[in-house]
Design a protein around this motif. Structure first.
Motif, short mmCIF file in Angstrom:
data_model
loop_
_atom_site.label_atom_id
_atom_site.label_comp_id
_atom_site.label_asym_id
_atom_site.label_seq_id
_atom_site.Cartn_x
_atom_site.Cartn_y
_atom_site.Cartn_z
N ASP A 19 -3.68 2.31 9.98
CA ASP A 19 -2.53 3.08 9.50
C ASP A 19 -2.67 4.57 9.78
OD1 ASP A 19 -1.31 0.79 8.62
OD2 ASP A 19 -1.84 1.07 6.51
N GLN A 23 0.06 6.78 11.80
CA GLN A 23 0.68 7.96 11.18
C GLN A 23 0.46 9.20 12.05
OE1 GLN A 23 -0.91 8.04 7.21
NE2 GLN A 23 0.27 6.25 6.58
N GLN A 24 -0.70 9.31 12.67
CA GLN A 24 -0.95 10.44 13.57
C GLN A 24 -0.04 10.36 14.79
OE1 GLN A 24 -2.93 13.24 13.12
NE2 GLN A 24 -1.69 13.86 14.88
N PHE A 26 2.88 9.00 14.86
CA PHE A 26 4.21 9.35 14.35
C PHE A 26 4.36 10.87 14.27
CE2 PHE A 26 6.82 10.35 10.57
CZ PHE A 26 8.03 9.86 11.01
N ARG A 27 3.36 11.54 13.71
CA ARG A 27 3.40 13.01 13.60
C ARG A 27 3.44 13.65 14.99
NH1 ARG A 27 -0.07 11.81 9.32
NH2 ARG A 27 -1.91 12.19 10.62
#
Length: 70
Positions: A19, A23-24, A26-27
């Motif tokens: 995850d 998330q990285q 996504f950022r």
């Protein structure tokens, strides 16, 4: 079979990213606002996957279709 060996396949590997890595990604994608702006302006459902076929970004239309906040 050793977990480090990949079987011969015509398909993408079944391994998944954790995850925190997703998330990285996504950022990183949000860091270039042009990409998300184009995807959100699309009249079609659109999403971005990573090399392990996990969804990193879904445009606002797809989020609404899934009942998620866009």
């Amino acid at each position: 079979m050793s977990p480090t060996l990949q079987p011969d396949t015509d398909f993408a590997p079944s391994a998944r990213m954790d995850d925190a890595r997703i998330q990285q990604q996504f950022r990183d994608l949000l860091g270039d606002g042009r990409i998300t702006e184009v995807l959100d302006a699309s009249p079609n459902i659109a999403f971005v996957t990573n090399g392990t076929r996990q969804i990193v970004y879904a445009n606002s239309l797809l989020q609404r279709q899934l009942g998620m906040e866009a």
